[in-house]
Every structure is written in structure tokens, then in C-alpha cells.
Scaffold this active site. Structure first.
Site, PDB file in Angstrom:
ATOM      1  CE1 TYR A 273     -24.436 -12.295 -14.120  1.00  0.00           C
ATOM      2  CE2 TYR A 273     -22.551 -13.216 -15.266  1.00  0.00           C
ATOM      3  CZ  TYR A 273     -23.588 -13.349 -14.357  1.00  0.00           C
ATOM      4  OH  TYR A 273     -23.779 -14.544 -13.708  1.00  0.00           O
ATOM      5  CG  HIS A 428     -20.139 -12.175 -12.673  1.00  0.00           C
ATOM      6  ND1 HIS A 428     -20.516 -13.454 -12.345  1.00  0.00           N
ATOM      7  CD2 HIS A 428     -21.059 -11.356 -12.107  1.00  0.00           C
ATOM      8  CE1 HIS A 428     -21.623 -13.410 -11.622  1.00  0.00           C
ATOM      9  NE2 HIS A 428     -21.972 -12.158 -11.464  1.00  0.00           N
TER      10      HIS A 428
END
Length: 746
Positions: A273, A428
Site C-alpha cells: 500500500y 490493512h
């Protein structure tokens, strides 16, 4: 009428009446600049890598122009045609605008103009996207995140053709498309926009980029600092299980630069990410550098964005693939377009590090802007130097005090240990404190599973996260770390996990032959403390470096402990007896255990249990110091997975029951090789004759390894004092050991 809607109406009306146009403002000015374009034109035909990149982009854009413009009514998830088409549109429009500036061919400006006007005609009456899965639905796409992608790219396209358009066309686009678009993803979707998350970074950058093109100060301030009063309740949860708003939460682009990044440039969500977020981070920061340099956004937090590029490159294996920490897709690498952007900008604005040029050479493309030109010129002039990745410890957290990731490398990435002792990693994150993965060159030896998602493959849940991401990938047992009583760390609760992080005990890579990282975790299981120390050791009596793993557990109750190792390859040999069932059954019924088939079960061998496998033409042996009551479980992922969303990977698991304080010691050797061409097998057996726990108290833990020729190696860890200047003395078996610092090795 709500305050939020009233404010939206007011800003829209004011925007229509007082739409701020500064015709004296220079265009392009976001990424490309007038001076930069002139320099690019002057170097055309003289800089091979830039010329090749330009030609590749030209061929792609020309092919799309020949097909015509299609802006279909949105209906699909990621992977479907409408999603793909709108995504391709914004990518091609941005590239076409660049070609217009460089080649001065009006056909590219006409293409961008016509596409934008087509979107303007559509957007005025476009409803919210029909797919309802997202907590923040977009209009062109199923989530506001992708709408923000669109606006980040289209802002650049608009900037490049700004002066080609008439004043009437600009007014139409800004009043009917761009300003309403920016208001929709921000004011109408504060749960998406006003948070600390990669989603919000894209939203902030999108609003800021279009604000800069239109010289709209209100949008620029909204991008930098968020929406002041968003009307959101505290504690809302998004589809990923992450909290949308917490009390006192900061917001806006600058807050997203502050909180998720450590001073070392590590991004708390993990490299997958970070790679995704670096594009909007760098593009908007660069746009601010070109238009508002006095704000020093690109240099914010002591150049953390430029440090972030270095951190990302160090979070890759020998092939350039990012380590799949947290929700990470395997195979994502620094060859992705966002890392081309990152490397070019970091080189041009970060001191012109010649090692970055070798990464650009591997990527074999550059940006079509002044930074890409600078990279291409430097490569042409032979300035590139190899990018050498060393061992590194990357801190996590806003102040670098929330754990981190230690990466130990031996040789030319011959062996690489990735030790994760980081914070949760926002929504996440995975529940896997003190987990690790292990690589030989670019090949996984002991893996981190990564995410459960088939990105942009429509047949697999619309290309989105699958339910097994929560039931398997995020679970503790899915990782190479300790599971207690078949429970997840922090009970698998995001709100609890987000409050805690592991603590670095010490990190030492000063000796290339004995590199050590050690960390503790006291909150994953209430009443239990885990202390894991991992050392990458090259001893002259071993063919290659070996990995020493010491997991020390102190608990105020008796528990069952599971320590899995997810190996990549095929079993070669074992020194313990085991039984294989005729019918496969799941190992448990929750917390990830429901996804593990039990393929074999046996008792540990006396003192030492050995397990060998062959992977990618190399042999590996795990030698564990075991107790007679320990169980060995051979597992395979894939139970309770009727849609085959999980890979069928194998695992070796140590289970120790009815224990409170205990210590697991394992050694992983890389040795020998096998060639299917010559059919030659070399050094296929372990070099370890025995391993033993010589001494184990609250103060010290000592491990002895004896190789097959009788040579002895001893590693002693100081469990309570990691001070480098501390003098230690301990007597074991009549022999006294003295040393300075947190560990001894001889």
C-alpha cells in the site's frame, strides 16, 4: 437540511458565481512546467531512454485515439468493462496531454478536450454507482477511491491543455465537472475523505490537484487540511474493518504525510500500500513544489517522501518484488508505474543518487517530464551505479516508536530475513506480531501468505477482497509466528490491536557474519509475553549462512502453543515418525485453523526434530530443539474453501501443550542444490549433528549448535539488558563466558 448539505450547496453556488480563474497562471504547472517542456523538446532525439519511453507512450495513445472515445455508463466492479474503460481513459488522457506539450500536435489536445467534455455531459446527471459494496460509493467507479484516481490523472490532463481550451470550455468543465467532482469525493463523502488512510491520500491529492489547476484556494486548503466539520460520528467502521473516525483525529494531506510514515520513510500499511499511495503523495507534493514552493510540501517531515522511496526499494527481494507484509499481493514490484514515478522524482529532487539510476535502467522507462529527462540524461552519461541493498531496520509509527521491520541480508541478497514487529498497519494490517519470512535471492523459503484477493479479476468477487482475507490471511496462524490456544493476536479485534505495537529489543548488523534483530510483544495475549530473537549467522563450518530463531514465552497460565513454518517446496526427509490420515480434516473450526488441512501428525524426535525440503533447486533443513511431548503437525492450506480462493501451500507446525514459560529454538539451514537437467544432487543433508538449549533463565538463553564434524557454535542472549556497553558474565557447564553487549557468539 443538514449542515453538511447546506455547506455543500453554499460552496457550489459561490463556485458558480465567483469561480476563481487566474489567466495569468502559467500552464502547465503541476508536473510538467513550461521550462521543463522547453528542455525536453531541446533534448528530443538525443536521450535514448527518454526517446524510447516517449515512443512507447505515443504508440499507446495513438492506438486509443484511433479507437475513439468511450465513456460508458458505470455498472461494474473492478475487472468489469466499465471500470476498465474509465480507468484506461484517465491514464490515456494524462499521457495524451503530455504528448501535446512535448510534440505540439493538436490532435492530442483535441482528444483530451473531447473526452473531458464527454465526461462533463455525463457527470451532470450521473447517479451514485449501482454497486453497493463500498462504504463510500463513487460515481464513475464503485468506490470513491477510484473516482479520486480519475481526478488525480485528469487534473494533469486538464493542466496540459488548459491554454488550448476556450474560456467558455474551461468554465463549463470547472463548473459542471471538476468542482462538483471534487465536492462529491470530499464534502459528500467525509468518511472517505477525512481519515488517515491511503484512500484519503488519493482523495486529498485529487481535490488539491484540481484546485491548483483552477487556482481554487478553498479546494487547495481542503486538500491540505481536510474538512473542518465533517459531521461524522466517532467509531464508524469501513468494509475493511477499519475505524473511519477516531476522537481528535487529524485529517487532510499533511496529516496523511505525518501519521502513517515513520521518520525512516516506512508506511504503516506495508509496502504494497505504500507503493500504491506513493503516487498521489509524490504527484501532489511535486505539484505543490512547482506552484506553491514556499509551503515546502515535498520536503515535509524532513523529506519523509523521498526517504519513503528508499524504504520501498529496501522492502523488496532480489528480484524487486515487495515483501507481502499485511495485505500485500505477491508479485507486485518496483517495475510498477508508480515506482517509475517514485524513482524519477526521488532522483531529481532528492540529491541525484546515482544508485537510483540502476533501478531506472531495470524499469527501462522514465517519466515524460523534467525528472524523467534528468534520469535519462544521467544514464546516457554513464552515471548509473548498482543499487546495493544492505541490512536495514525500518521503524514504524509517526515518531518511529511503534515497532518496525528488520531486514537482515547476507551476501548479495543470497539470504534475506524479513522480521515484522510493527504496529497494526491500519485496516490493512494482519494479526501477526513477531512474524517473519525468509528468502534466498528472489525465492521464498518460508513465506508470508499476503492477501486473499484476485485484483481486478472480475470472476473472483469483482476483483475485491474475498472473505478468506479475514478468515485466513489476517489470522495469526497464517503467519510464521506463535499462536496461543488457537486464538488470534488481540482476539482478532482491530480496535484493540491498533492500540499496541511490539517493542524493539535490539538490532545489530555491525558484524556481517552475525546479524541479529530482537523484539518483544506483551499485549497480543493478555498475561503472556513473547520475546523473539532472530540471527542470520555465517559460520566457516557451514556452506551458507543459517537462521537461528529463539522464541521465548513467559505466561502466567498454562497454554497450548503452535509455531508454524510455511515452507515453499517438497518434503525430502524427516527424523520423526508421523501418520497420514486417509481423510483430510480441518485442524480447527475458527481463527484460521478451519482453513488448514491436517496432512500428517507425529511426535517430535528426542531433543532435535529435523525437517528437510527442496525448493527452487535448493535444499533446506529446519532443526528444532524439541521436548518429548511436543507434537509435529503437517498442514496444508485449503480447508473450508469451496471456491478455491486459497493457495494449497504446506506448513510444518510445532505444538507444545500444557506450558506456561517455554522457549522454542529453531535453526534453518540452506544447503546444497539439485539440477533437473544434470540430475545432480549436491549436499542434500543437514550439516547439524545436534542443537541444544544449554542455559535458559530470565536473564540469559544459550544455544549450542554442533556440526557433523564436531565443531561447536554457541549463541548467548541477554534477555533483560540490551545495552551495548553492558558487561556480561555467565557460567554454563563449568565454562565461564564473558562479553559486552546484548549477545555472545563464538
Amino acid at each position: 437540511m443538514s449542515i453538511q448539505k447546506a455547506f455543500l450547496l453554499l460552496t457550489t453556488v459561490l463556485g458558480l458565481i465567483f469561480a476563481p480563474h487566474s489567466f495569468a497562471q502559467e500552464h502547465p504547472s503541476l508536473i510538467l512546467t513550461k521550462a521543463g517542456v522547453e528542455k525536453i523538446r531541446a533534448n528530443l532525439g538525443k536521450t535514448p531512454l527518454f526517446d524510447a519511453s516517449l515512443e512507447k507512450v505515443k504508440q499507446q495513445v495513438d492506438a486509443e485515439i484511433a479507437l475513439g472515445i468511450d465513456t460508458p455508463i458505470p455498472k461494474d466492479f473492478s475487472g468489469g468493462y466499465t471500470h476498465y474503460r474509465h480507468k484506461l481513459n484517465f491514464v490515456i488522457a494524462q499521457k495524451a496531454g503530455v504528448l501535446y506539450q512535448i510534440l505540439q500536435d493538436d490532435k492530442y489536445a483535441i482528444y483530451v478536450r473531447d473526452m473531458l467534455l464527454q465526461y462533463e455531459a455525463m457527470y451532470k446527471n450521473l447517479p451514485v454507482h449501482p454497486q453497493e459494496r463500498s462504504y463510500a460509493r463513487g460515481k464513475l467507479f464503485w468506490q470513491c477511491l477510484n473516482d479520486s484516481n480519475w481526478l488525480v490523472y485528469m487534473s494533469q490532463a486538464y493542466d496540459t491543455i488548459y491554454n488550448f481550451l476556450t474560456a467558455e470550455q474551461r468554465q463549463k468543465l470547472e463548473n459542471n465537472l471538476f468542482r462538483p467532482f471534487a465536492n462529491f469525493i470530499s464534502l459528500e463523502n467525509p468518511a472517505f475523505y477525512n481519515r488517515i488512510h491511503n484512500h484519503s491520500t488519493w482523495g486529498n491529492a485529487a481535490v488539491g490537484m484540481i484546485g491548483l489547476v483552477m487556482n481554487d484556494e478553498e479546494l487547495i486548503q481542503r486538500a491540505l487540511y481536510g474538512i473542518e466539520d465533517d459531521g461524522l460520528p466517532v467509531g464508524g467502521v469501513d468494509n475493511d474493518g477499519g475505524t473511519i473516525k477516531v476522537k481528535g483525529q487529524k485529517k487532510g494531506f499533511l496529516a496523511n504525510l505525518e501519521d502513517p510514515f515513520s521518520p525512516d520513510g516506512y508506511y504503516t500499511e506495508g509496502p504494497y500500500y505504500q507503493r500504491y499511495a506513493m503516487y498521489p503523495f509524490l504527484i501532489f507534493a511535486l505539484a505543490m513544489e512547482n506552484t506553491r514552493p514556499e509551503l515546502k510540501v515535498l520536503q515535509h517531515k524532513n523529506n519523509v517522501l523521498l526517504k519513503g522511496v528508499n524504504a520501498l526499494l529496501n522492502l523488496t527481494d532480489a528480484d524487486g518484488n515487495f515483501f507481502p507484509l499485511n495485505d500485500g499481493q505477491k508479485g507486485m514490484s518496483y517495475y510498477t508505474a508508480s515506482l517509475v514515478t517514485a524513482v524519477n522524482i526521488a532522483y531529481y529532487y532528492g540529491g541525484k543518487n546515482p544508485q537510483l539510476l540502476s533501478i531506472a535502467q531495470k524499469q527501462n522507462q522514465v517519466l515524460l517530464d523534467q525528472s524523467g529527462l534528468a534520469v535519462a540524461i544521467a544514464i546516457r552519461e554513464g552515471k548509473a551505479q548498482p543499487y546495493v541493498k544492505q541490512s536495514i531496520n525500518l521503524s514504524d509509527g509517526i515518531n518511529g516508536q511503534q515497532g518496525g521491520v528488520g531486514i537482515l541480508r547476507y551476501g548479495n541478497e543470497d539470504l534475506t530475513l524479513v522480521f515484522k514487529y510493527a504496529a497494526q498497519g491500519l485496516s490493512h494490517g494482519h494479526y501477526d506480531k513477531l512474524s517473519f519470512s525468509y528468502y534466498q535471492k528472489g525465492n521464498e523459503v518460508l513465506q508470508d501468505y499476503g492477501l486473499v484477493r484476485f485484483v481486478n479479476i472480475g470472476q473472483k468477487g469483482g476483483g475485491n477482497y474475498l472473505k478468506e482475507n479475514a478468515t485466513w490471511a489476517k489470522s495469526t496462524i497464517a503467519h510464521n509466528t506463535l499462536s496461543q490456544n488457537q486464538q488470534m493476536h488481540f482476539g482478532g479485534k482491530y480496535a484493540v490491536a491498533s492500540q499496541h505495537h511490539s517493542e524493539l529489543y535490539f538490532y545489530d548488523d555491525s558484524n556481517a557474519d552475525v546479524q541479529v534483530v530482537s523484539a518483544t510483544e506483551s499485549n497480543a495475549y493478555p498475561g503472556s509475553k513473547m520475546h523473539r530473537t532472530m540471527a542470520l549467522i555465517k559460520d566457516e563450518h557451514f556452506e551458507q549462512a543459517y537462521l537461528l530463531d529463539i522464541m521465548k514465552v513467559d505466561s502466567n497460565s498454562k497454554n497450548e502453543y503452535d509455531l508454524p513454518f510455511y515452507y515453499m517446496g517438497q518434503v525430502i526427509s524427516t527424523n520423526f515418525e508421523y501418520q497420514t490420515p486417509t481423510n483430510l480434516q480441518p485442524l480447527g473450526d475458527k481463527n484460521g485453523y478451519q482453513h488448514l488441512y491436517l496432512e500428517g501428525k507425529g511426535k517430535a524426535a528426542a531433543n532435535n526434530t529435523q525437517f528437510s525440503w527442496l525448493g527452487n533447486g535448493k535444499y533446506f533443513t529446519l532443526t528444532a530443539i524439541t521436548q518429548p511431548s511436543d507434537q509435529i503437525l503437517l498442514t496444508r492450506i485449503g480447508a473450508n474453501d469451496p471456491e478455491f480462493n486459497l493457495r494449497r501451500d504446506a506448513g510444518f507446525m510445532l505444538r507444545r501443550s500444557n506450558s506456561d514459560n517455554t522457549t522454542f529454538v529453531s535453526i534453518v539451514e540452506a544447503h546444497g542444490s539439485y539440477s533437473p537437467v544434470s540430475e545432480l544432487s549436491l549436499n542434500s543433508s543437514s550439516n547439524i549433528k545436534s542443537a541444544s538449549l544449554l542455559y535458559d533463565t530470565d536473564q540469559y538463553t544459550a544455544v549450542e549448535v554442533i556440526d557433523i564434524k564436531g565443531n561447536q557454535q554457541v549463541f548467548i542472549l541477554s534477555n533483560q539488558n540490551a545495552d551495548k556497553s553492558k558487561q556480561h558474565k555467565v557460567t554454563i557447564g563449568g565454562k565461564t563466558y564473558r562479553w559486552q553487549g546484548p549477545y555472545y557468539y563464538q
